[in-house]
Write a protein that holds these residues in place. Structure first.
Motif, PDB file in Angstrom:
ATOM      1  N   LEU A 169      35.725  44.275  54.416  1.00 25.64           N
ATOM      2  CA  LEU A 169      34.515  45.005  54.065  1.00 25.64           C
ATOM      3  C   LEU A 169      34.540  45.180  52.550  1.00 25.64           C
ATOM      4  O   LEU A 169      35.482  45.782  52.013  1.00 25.64           O
ATOM      5  N   PRO A 170      33.541  44.649  51.846  1.00 19.40           N
ATOM      6  CA  PRO A 170      33.595  44.616  50.384  1.00 19.40           C
ATOM      7  C   PRO A 170      33.857  45.967  49.725  1.00 19.40           C
ATOM      8  O   PRO A 170      34.596  46.062  48.745  1.00 19.40           O
ATOM      9  N   PHE A 171      33.271  47.044  50.288  1.00 24.92           N
ATOM     10  CA  PHE A 171      33.391  48.330  49.622  1.00 24.92           C
ATOM     11  C   PHE A 171      34.801  48.923  49.691  1.00 24.92           C
ATOM     12  O   PHE A 171      35.112  49.889  48.992  1.00 24.92           O
ATOM     13  N   LEU A 172      35.677  48.345  50.532  1.00 27.91           N
ATOM     14  CA  LEU A 172      37.042  48.852  50.576  1.00 27.91           C
ATOM     15  C   LEU A 172      37.845  48.446  49.349  1.00 27.91           C
ATOM     16  O   LEU A 172      38.851  49.068  49.026  1.00 27.91           O
ATOM     17  N   GLY A 173      37.406  47.378  48.661  1.00 29.57           N
ATOM     18  CA  GLY A 173      38.057  46.970  47.426  1.00 29.57           C
ATOM     19  C   GLY A 173      39.498  46.549  47.595  1.00 29.57           C
ATOM     20  O   GLY A 173      40.339  46.794  46.725  1.00 29.57           O
TER      21      GLY A 173
END
Length: 540
Positions: free
Chosen positions: A324-328
């Motif tokens: 998930l991109p927002f988890l970085g």
């Protein structure tokens, strides 16, 4: 044909003619000269696939909707689009460019293993649909023989499984394991299914076979035998459906039967509550985490629908293996053993904190008995830290999932730190047997009947009895009627499963006393292998 045998992953018995899944489109041997609009055509093909899968996801519920939404997100992913554009720039026509780009992604995903290897199979379906659109040929998919039939395939894509109608009597595939999408979605639809069945694709179309989704047996039968087999299977389903009320053994020992759900639409009156509320669907396909308010609204919808029943909510089960991109999170060489589940809070504790805030606010305004558990917990220290966060958020009941052998072996210490535990037998099987969940060649090792896996389950159950704390099973194996009886004999306090599995499990429990179930557990634990364990319990 000789009798065949695979892994029964969705119970039920039936019989009928086999018909194979349609073959994927084949690229012409001669590669044409690319036209000036190849990039535009490729983009339109991928957009068509993404849109059609999104539309299909909106028409179904449960696990199918989640899987299809994820697959649509893959078709719309810019990484794939950029790879296709690069192939076109190098002189490949659109259909060949998509085929080449996806082949490279499949190799990368397969090498990563775990969840990525599972996605590699889904990429093949995306490729076939895009190529069929570009070549203007029929989409690959289900046969239409005009009669009820047993569907045979190497494996099924999520879209194929979601489109199954009432003409499909059962599913038999060459590949796949107990935790494959085919198995999960077949159970959700209540279809008998056998996976990992070597030789099934050599059976000619039209051959009449019987299928037993409990034992995994596939045998040739005569047309004259079909009515009796179908009638027996139907009678069994009707007998199961006629039983109502809470789950319990013949002598009255309670074994509550809960539901695995992704949202309020998956709730049915038959379940005594929710044993696994998967929250990932709310986070998929986003570049930023959903707000606390958005999460609160989604959780409240389910809590209100549940009334005063128990709801066990699993916090976000994502990470490097479910990117998930927002988890970085950074790329990892072995994501199945990396930053996932509760471990993501080591990198960014905000996502978990906001989720617990949203759950607490939603729970405060409803009558549901809300329990919260964390995935991918390995130590008692992790369990204690999570429990403290849950209680600080104002939620009274905190637990963890037992999915790795370390947690099972230290179940007593973990249970001392939390209010309950729930066994995720899908991952527990994978990590115990060192076998990728999506590797069809290792399907026998991924069988939840493996004695080593059962021994770990029994260890956790014993710890629960010793400390007087609830221990449930929320892995798909709880929906196996025979294995459910084994779990009850071990002392499991709840079993959670897909809604269509509840009736058969209720009937299996109702036909046996607790002492019977304890004897079945002893037989399974004493067996030398999974097949022997299943057979000894079935014959007892």
């Amino acid at each position: 044909m000789p009798d065949l045998h695979g892994i029964g992953v969705s119970p039920g018995r039936t019989a009928g003619p086999v018909h194979a899944l349609g073959a994927p489109p084949v690229l012409p041997a001669e590669v044409p000269e690319p036209g000036p609009d190849e990039a535009e055509r490729a983009a339109k093909a991928l957009q068509f696939v993404a849109t059609s899968l999104d539309e299909l996801a909106a028409r179904v519920t449960g696990p199918a909707a989640e899987v299809l939404a994820t697959q649509a997100m893959m078709a719309a992913d810019m990484t794939l689009a950029d790879a296709v554009a690069a192939k076109i720039g190098a002189g490949r026509p659109a259909a060949w460019a998509i085929t080449d780009a996806i082949a490279e992604q499949q190799e990368t995903f397969a090498a990563l293993g775990g969840y990525f290897a599972e996605r590699a199979a889904d990429l093949a379906d995306l490729r076939d649909r895009a190529v069929a659109w570009l070549l203007d040929v029929p989409m690959p998919g289900l046969p239409r023989p005009g009669v009820p039939y047993v569907l045979v395939a190497d494996d099924l894509s999520p879209a194929d499984t979601a489109l199954l109608d009432d003409t499909v009597l059962a599913i038999v595939t060459r590949r796949g394991g107990p935790t494959s999408h085919t198995a999960i979605l077949a159970r959700a639809k209540g279809l008998p299914a056998v996976v990992g069945c070597a030789g099934i694709q050599e059976v000619p179309d039209g051959t009449t076979v019987s299928v037993d989704g409990t034992t995994g047996a596939v045998a040739t039968v005569t047309e004259a035998q079909v009515p009796a087999i179908v009638a027996a299977g139907q009678a069994e389903r009707e007998r199961n459906a006629s039983l109502t009320g809470p789950g319990r053994t013949a002598d009255g020992s309670a074994v509550p039967l809960l539901l695995n759900v992704g949202g309020a639409k998956d709730l049915v009156p038959d379940g005594e509550g929710v044993g696994l509320f998967r929250t990932e669907f709310l986070f998929l396909g986003r570049t930023a985490a959903p707000s606390v308010a958005e999460q609160e609204t989604a959780y409240r919808e389910l809590f209100e629908a549940a009334g005063d029943r128990k709801v066990v909510l699993r916090t976000l089960d994502a990470g490097a293996d479910k990117p998930l991109p927002f988890l970085g999170l950074a790329d990892e060489e072995n994501p199945a053993l990396g930053i996932r589940g509760l471990r993501t809070s080591r990198v960014d504790p905000t996502v978990l904190a906001e989720q617990l805030t949203a759950v607490s606010r939603a729970a405060a305004t409803t009558d549901a008995d809300v329990w919260v558990m964390a995935p991918m917990v390995a130590t008692a220290a992790e369990a204690a830290e999570f429990a403290a966060l849950v209680h600080e958020a104002g939620l009274p009941t905190a637990g963890v999932m037992i999915e790795v052998p370390a947690a099972a072996l230290k179940a007593r210490q973990i249970l001392a730190a939390v209010d309950f535990v729930s066994l995720g037998t899908n991952d527990l099987s994978q990590y115990t047997m060192a076998a990728d969940r999506m590797n069809g060649e290792l399907a026998d090792l991924l069988d939840p009947w493996q004695p080593a896996v059962l021994e770990l389950v029994a260890t956790v159950a014993a710890a629960g009895r010793e400390l007087g704390k609830p221990v449930g099973v929320c892995g798909e194996s709880a929906g196996d009627p025979l294995l459910a009886c084994v779990y009850a004999g071990m002392g499991m306090t709840t079993l959670s499963m897909s809604a269509p599995s509840v009736a058969a499990v209720r009937a299996a429990l109702a036909g046996r006393t607790l002492a019977d179930c304890q004897r079945l557990a002893e037989l399974a634990l004493a067996a030398p292998d999974a097949e022997s364990a299943r057979r000894s319990v079935a014959e007892a």
